[in-house]
Design a protein around this motif. Sequence first.
Motif, mmCIF file in Angstrom:
data_model
loop_
_atom_site.group_PDB
_atom_site.id
_atom_site.type_symbol
_atom_site.label_atom_id
_atom_site.label_comp_id
_atom_site.label_asym_id
_atom_site.label_seq_id
_atom_site.Cartn_x
_atom_site.Cartn_y
_atom_site.Cartn_z
ATOM 1 N N GLN B 4 0.783 -1.239 0.000
ATOM 2 C CA GLN B 4 0.000 0.000 0.000
ATOM 3 C C GLN B 4 0.811 1.285 0.000
ATOM 4 O OE1 GLN B 4 -2.561 0.042 -1.219
ATOM 5 N NE2 GLN B 4 -3.636 -1.858 -0.816
ATOM 6 N N ASN B 5 1.954 1.279 0.647
ATOM 7 C CA ASN B 5 2.720 2.521 0.686
ATOM 8 C C ASN B 5 3.179 2.939 -0.705
ATOM 9 O OD1 ASN B 5 2.404 2.662 3.382
ATOM 10 N ND2 ASN B 5 4.304 1.547 3.830
ATOM 11 N N GLY B 6 3.684 1.969 -1.433
ATOM 12 C CA GLY B 6 4.142 2.263 -2.788
ATOM 13 C C GLY B 6 3.012 2.775 -3.650
ATOM 14 N N ILE B 56 5.183 0.600 -11.803
ATOM 15 C CA ILE B 56 5.418 1.899 -11.198
ATOM 16 C C ILE B 56 6.634 1.770 -10.291
ATOM 17 C CG2 ILE B 56 2.977 2.545 -11.251
ATOM 18 C CD1 ILE B 56 2.767 1.847 -8.345
ATOM 19 N N LEU B 57 7.262 2.895 -10.026
ATOM 20 C CA LEU B 57 8.434 2.895 -9.160
ATOM 21 C C LEU B 57 7.969 3.141 -7.733
ATOM 22 C CD1 LEU B 57 11.502 2.713 -9.051
ATOM 23 C CD2 LEU B 57 11.593 5.175 -9.512
ATOM 24 N N VAL B 58 8.328 2.227 -6.849
ATOM 25 C CA VAL B 58 7.875 2.326 -5.452
ATOM 26 C C VAL B 58 8.954 2.975 -4.593
ATOM 27 C CG1 VAL B 58 7.346 0.954 -3.411
ATOM 28 C CG2 VAL B 58 6.261 0.424 -5.599
ATOM 29 N N ALA B 59 10.194 2.527 -4.773
ATOM 30 C CA ALA B 59 11.296 3.081 -3.988
ATOM 31 C C ALA B 59 12.546 3.092 -4.848
ATOM 32 C CB ALA B 59 11.525 2.248 -2.732
ATOM 33 N N GLY B 60 13.409 4.070 -4.618
ATOM 34 C CA GLY B 60 14.616 4.205 -5.425
ATOM 35 C C GLY B 60 14.366 5.100 -6.621
ATOM 36 N N PHE B 61 15.343 5.144 -7.517
ATOM 37 C CA PHE B 61 15.236 6.013 -8.686
ATOM 38 C C PHE B 61 15.521 5.216 -9.950
ATOM 39 C CE2 PHE B 61 15.966 8.636 -5.063
ATOM 40 C CZ PHE B 61 15.169 9.740 -5.270
ATOM 41 N N ALA B 62 14.949 5.682 -11.044
ATOM 42 C CA ALA B 62 15.154 4.990 -12.321
ATOM 43 C C ALA B 62 15.354 6.002 -13.424
ATOM 44 C CB ALA B 62 13.958 4.092 -12.629
ATOM 45 N N PHE B 80 10.914 9.088 -10.332
ATOM 46 C CA PHE B 80 10.923 9.182 -8.870
ATOM 47 C C PHE B 80 9.910 8.217 -8.284
ATOM 48 C CE2 PHE B 80 13.446 13.032 -8.256
ATOM 49 C CZ PHE B 80 13.554 13.449 -9.565
ATOM 50 N N PRO B 81 10.041 7.918 -6.993
ATOM 51 C CA PRO B 81 9.066 7.022 -6.373
ATOM 52 C C PRO B 81 7.642 7.528 -6.609
ATOM 53 C CG PRO B 81 10.899 7.392 -4.881
ATOM 54 C CD PRO B 81 11.106 8.299 -6.055
ATOM 55 N N GLY B 82 6.782 6.635 -7.053
ATOM 56 C CA GLY B 82 5.410 7.006 -7.363
ATOM 57 C C GLY B 82 5.167 7.185 -8.856
ATOM 58 N N ASP B 83 6.222 7.373 -9.621
ATOM 59 C CA ASP B 83 6.050 7.570 -11.064
ATOM 60 C C ASP B 83 5.728 6.260 -11.777
ATOM 61 O OD1 ASP B 83 6.550 10.298 -11.138
ATOM 62 O OD2 ASP B 83 8.703 10.063 -11.490
ATOM 63 N N PRO B 84 4.806 6.325 -12.738
ATOM 64 C CA PRO B 84 4.648 5.179 -13.636
ATOM 65 C C PRO B 84 5.901 5.092 -14.508
ATOM 66 C CG PRO B 84 3.306 7.021 -14.397
ATOM 67 C CD PRO B 84 3.902 7.423 -13.074
ATOM 68 N N LEU B 85 6.359 3.880 -14.785
ATOM 69 C CA LEU B 85 7.611 3.739 -15.533
ATOM 70 C C LEU B 85 7.386 3.521 -17.012
ATOM 71 C CD1 LEU B 85 9.687 1.567 -13.037
ATOM 72 C CD2 LEU B 85 10.112 3.940 -13.705
ATOM 73 N N PHE B 97 11.910 2.934 -25.539
ATOM 74 C CA PHE B 97 12.991 3.310 -24.634
ATOM 75 C C PHE B 97 13.200 2.175 -23.638
ATOM 76 C CE2 PHE B 97 8.958 5.035 -23.111
ATOM 77 C CZ PHE B 97 8.863 4.445 -21.854
ATOM 78 N N SER B 98 14.350 2.182 -22.989
ATOM 79 C CA SER B 98 14.613 1.225 -21.921
ATOM 80 C C SER B 98 14.392 1.909 -20.584
ATOM 81 C CB SER B 98 16.058 0.745 -21.981
ATOM 82 O OG SER B 98 16.358 0.234 -23.249
ATOM 83 N N VAL B 99 14.117 1.118 -19.579
ATOM 84 C CA VAL B 99 14.031 1.644 -18.219
ATOM 85 C C VAL B 99 15.057 0.910 -17.385
ATOM 86 C CG1 VAL B 99 12.611 1.950 -16.165
ATOM 87 C CG2 VAL B 99 11.572 2.125 -18.434
ATOM 88 N N GLN B 100 15.968 1.656 -16.776
ATOM 89 C CA GLN B 100 17.015 1.048 -15.969
ATOM 90 C C GLN B 100 16.987 1.674 -14.581
ATOM 91 O OE1 GLN B 100 21.004 1.744 -17.459
ATOM 92 N NE2 GLN B 100 21.788 -0.136 -16.536
ATOM 93 N N MET B 101 17.222 0.861 -13.572
ATOM 94 C CA MET B 101 17.262 1.399 -12.209
ATOM 95 C C MET B 101 18.529 2.237 -12.033
ATOM 96 S SD MET B 101 14.518 0.353 -10.741
ATOM 97 C CE MET B 101 14.869 0.848 -9.030
ATOM 98 N N SER B 102 18.384 3.430 -11.478
ATOM 99 C CA SER B 102 19.543 4.264 -11.179
ATOM 100 C C SER B 102 20.148 3.850 -9.835
ATOM 101 C CB SER B 102 19.138 5.735 -11.092
ATOM 102 O OG SER B 102 18.329 6.107 -12.172
ATOM 103 N N THR B 103 19.297 3.361 -8.952
ATOM 104 C CA THR B 103 19.724 2.929 -7.617
ATOM 105 C C THR B 103 19.021 1.610 -7.306
ATOM 106 O OG1 THR B 103 17.837 3.940 -6.499
ATOM 107 C CG2 THR B 103 19.764 5.348 -6.835
ATOM 108 N N ASN B 104 19.390 0.979 -6.215
ATOM 109 C CA ASN B 104 18.569 -0.132 -5.756
ATOM 110 C C ASN B 104 17.180 0.396 -5.441
ATOM 111 O OD1 ASN B 104 20.686 -1.952 -5.902
ATOM 112 N ND2 ASN B 104 21.348 -1.542 -3.790
ATOM 113 N N GLY B 105 16.179 -0.463 -5.569
ATOM 114 C CA GLY B 105 14.830 0.031 -5.310
ATOM 115 C C GLY B 105 13.793 -1.062 -5.452
ATOM 116 N N THR B 106 12.551 -0.630 -5.536
ATOM 117 C CA THR B 106 11.438 -1.564 -5.652
ATOM 118 C C THR B 106 10.461 -1.048 -6.693
ATOM 119 O OG1 THR B 106 11.625 -1.914 -3.273
ATOM 120 C CG2 THR B 106 9.670 -2.805 -4.344
#
Lengths: 242, 242
Positions: B4-6, B56-62, B80-85, B97-106
């Motif tokens: 739910q938080n994400g 969607i991005l829950v935590a971390g950056f992409a 950013f967290p909360g953004d649809p990817l 386009f590709s989507v790659q994680m910039s940091t560890n995340g969820t």
Amino acid sequence: MMPQNGISRFIGRLQLHGRLSPQSIEAIRALPWRLIKRTKLSYVLREGDIPQEVSILVAGFAQRQKHTSDGTRQIVSFSFPGDPLDFDCLFLNEADFSVQMSTNGTIACVRTEAVNALLDKQPEVGRVITTALLADAAVSREWVVNTGRRDARQRLAHLLCEVLVRAKAQQIETDVFELPFTQEQLADATGLTPVHVNRVLRQLTGEGAISRNGRFITVPSWDVLEEIAGFDDRFLHLHDAR
Amino acid sequence: MMPQNGISRFIGRLQLHGRLSPQSIEAIRALPWRLIKRTKLSYVLREGDIPQEVSILVAGFAQRQKHTSDGTRQIVSFSFPGDPLDFDCLFLNEADFSVQMSTNGTIACVRTEAVNALLDKQPEVGRVITTALLADAAVSREWVVNTGRRDARQRLAHLLCEVLVRAKAQQIETDVFELPFTQEQLADATGLTPVHVNRVLRQLTGEGAISRNGRFITVPSWDVLEEIAGFDDRFLHLHDAR
DNA sequence: CGATGTCTTGATCGATATCAACGCTCGTGG
DNA sequence: CCACGAGCGTTGATATCGATCAAGACATCG
């Protein structure tokens, strides 16, 4: 007299991105379109406007552009007959770009309420319009790549490829194509200087990638131009509506 | 346990662009989301994929990025967290386009059919998602301006402004902000070289526009940074849903 | 027929790329 | 626990692409 020819092109553009049922097509035609002639360089919309009407391009060419705080211009996309010009404003109140005619031409306007009413009644239409707008977004992403990571020669070659492929997709004669843009406009689209655009165009001609006669250009060998540009038309999403 | 938080962050992001009824919010929460941990540099999506799920991005950056034919990379946006990817793929089959994680995340994934079913049932949700996607498109246009018509110093200043404003809009602490990106990533986002990014960051620090401590940055005077960048947040469309 | 806009060409300048090397930090495996 | 290596940031020297400045040619249009 209803502007049916202009609207047909628009429907053609939408159908690049998804099928429309006969009812939907009829409903789009039945919208209260108003045809307006527009002269070269006139503005259809300005950055910051909150328009009550949206429009499509019926004839001629247009450009969407933004200005930086210190007055320089960047063209962010070119529009062809049949393209929606500012349908983003159905969803986002305030325009973040201006629309200016590149040539003399004609646009067709409708009040936003009329379009919104149609979207409520025929969700299928909303879906296809959204798809068309997202295809434009994909083009913007490619333009970021173009200005960010390609040198002048690749940039111009890529822009020419895009223009030719899109023109062809919208039933425009491209064997001998009259570029509707000045070298200054090409410069503002590619992030270059008019002088440099001139030299690079000349270079492309020299290596046989294009041949020019005034603003009429021909592509003797598509492979050569495509190779220089590193062009791959998938970003145009011409064939993959869901 | 439901993520739910994400999902709340995602709903928050959507509500930047339009109100959602309690039923719609409930319906979004009720989608069969699957939470997945992702390590830094892993790919969520690759150019050319035809995904059956969106996330969607829950935590971390992409970052969303594209490659040119000769292998260079251009980052076309940060997430950013909360953004649809990759919600574009609900409308356009093939990812451009590709989507790659910039940091560890969820991230949180759902099958596209589930989302499409929701869009049919609650058109209001479709409208807000479309608005969010078109706001992303507006950011791409601004990036074209950034790479096309601003010099290195303005480009970086502008990017920093954007990152800070968007982070703040999504409830991220920005008084002291840890930039989640390497200088190489900043270079690929601005169309510059890592070396030059380094020098310009240093210059911006020298003139008091930012101050740095490792990757932690502070903005001593927002006015100075904004002035250098020529930043105007209207292109983010944070406050003008129709 | 003059004025204006567009294209063209040359000379020079400057911003950013490129090449190269070094130091620091942190994680990892011995 | 230490040694090592990879990744990242930093700095200097040099090269280059495209900008800038300037001016002339040509066509079109009022």
